[in-house]
Scaffold this active site. Sequence first.
Site, PDB file in Angstrom:
ATOM      1  N   GLU A   1      13.244  24.132  51.863  1.00 41.39           N
ATOM      2  CA  GLU A   1      11.830  24.322  51.642  1.00 41.39           C
ATOM      3  C   GLU A   1      11.278  24.845  53.055  1.00 41.39           C
ATOM      4  OE1 GLU A   1      12.482  24.151  48.580  1.00 41.39           O
ATOM      5  OE2 GLU A   1      10.501  24.377  48.645  1.00 41.39           O
TER       6      GLU A   1
ATOM      7  N   ASP B   1      14.312  59.027  62.717  1.00 43.93           N
ATOM      8  CA  ASP B   1      14.293  57.907  61.659  1.00 43.93           C
ATOM      9  C   ASP B   1      13.009  57.658  61.079  1.00 43.93           C
ATOM     10  OD1 ASP B   1      16.775  57.373  62.479  1.00 43.93           O
ATOM     11  OD2 ASP B   1      16.265  55.384  63.527  1.00 43.93           O
TER      12      ASP B   1
END
Length: 237
Positions: free
Chosen positions: A122, A175
């Site tokens: 969690e 890129d």
Amino acid sequence: MKIDVLTIFPEFFREVFDFGIIRRAKLAQIVEINIYDLREFTTDKQRTTDDRPFGGGDGMVFKCEPIFNAIERIVGTCERKNYPAGTQIVLLSPQGRVFKQSVAKEFADEANHIVLICGRYEGVDERVNDALVTDEISIGDYVLSGGEPAAIVLADAIVRLLPNALGSETSAENDSFSNGLLDCPYYTRPPEFRGMRVPDVLLNGNHAEIERWRREKALEKTKLNRKDLLEGVKSEK
Ligand code: ADE
């Protein structure tokens, strides 16, 4: 640059950094990557890394102690103000700021030692965030079962931006995202495959025309898949 990964699943990383650009960067000593097993920093016989959350609720929470011990060993201190310059302690979690190319560039330019803490269950006791972490990062708006895949994503995106990590034959300048646009499409031989032809402009050797075509296609692709990115792009003749 040194990248240290702190995880309860060290096996997960066994070969993942041994391919392609990262492998080459390691061999060229551009980056050193170490994997640390969080269990090695526990002090109880059961080697406990997690416990139930105070206040109740499902799931388990990573305990403070093993992570503080690990940072103390790996960085030399768990006093954030005493971290050596260029040290980043990154907690991977869906609550973090969203990772993108500009964040990868920030790390590549400014950090020389990055510790990636892979969260699980969690979450992680918030005192880790309060006292140790310099940056909490999410790789996107979805929940993974742990931070391990996210650590791989960060390491990969950062290492390829380090000076000399890409061979001279490639470059990060074109890129996707580096100029605010997605990258243009590419083709290679053969010029015709199953009736599908490579655009003529790419075959005629006119570099100015090719550049214009590439920018146009990059814009088209960005408009199609990522309209949100176009906000920041200035039109260029
Ligand atoms: N751990 C779980 N989900 C994550 C995410 N989206 N990014 C980074 N770490 C995570």
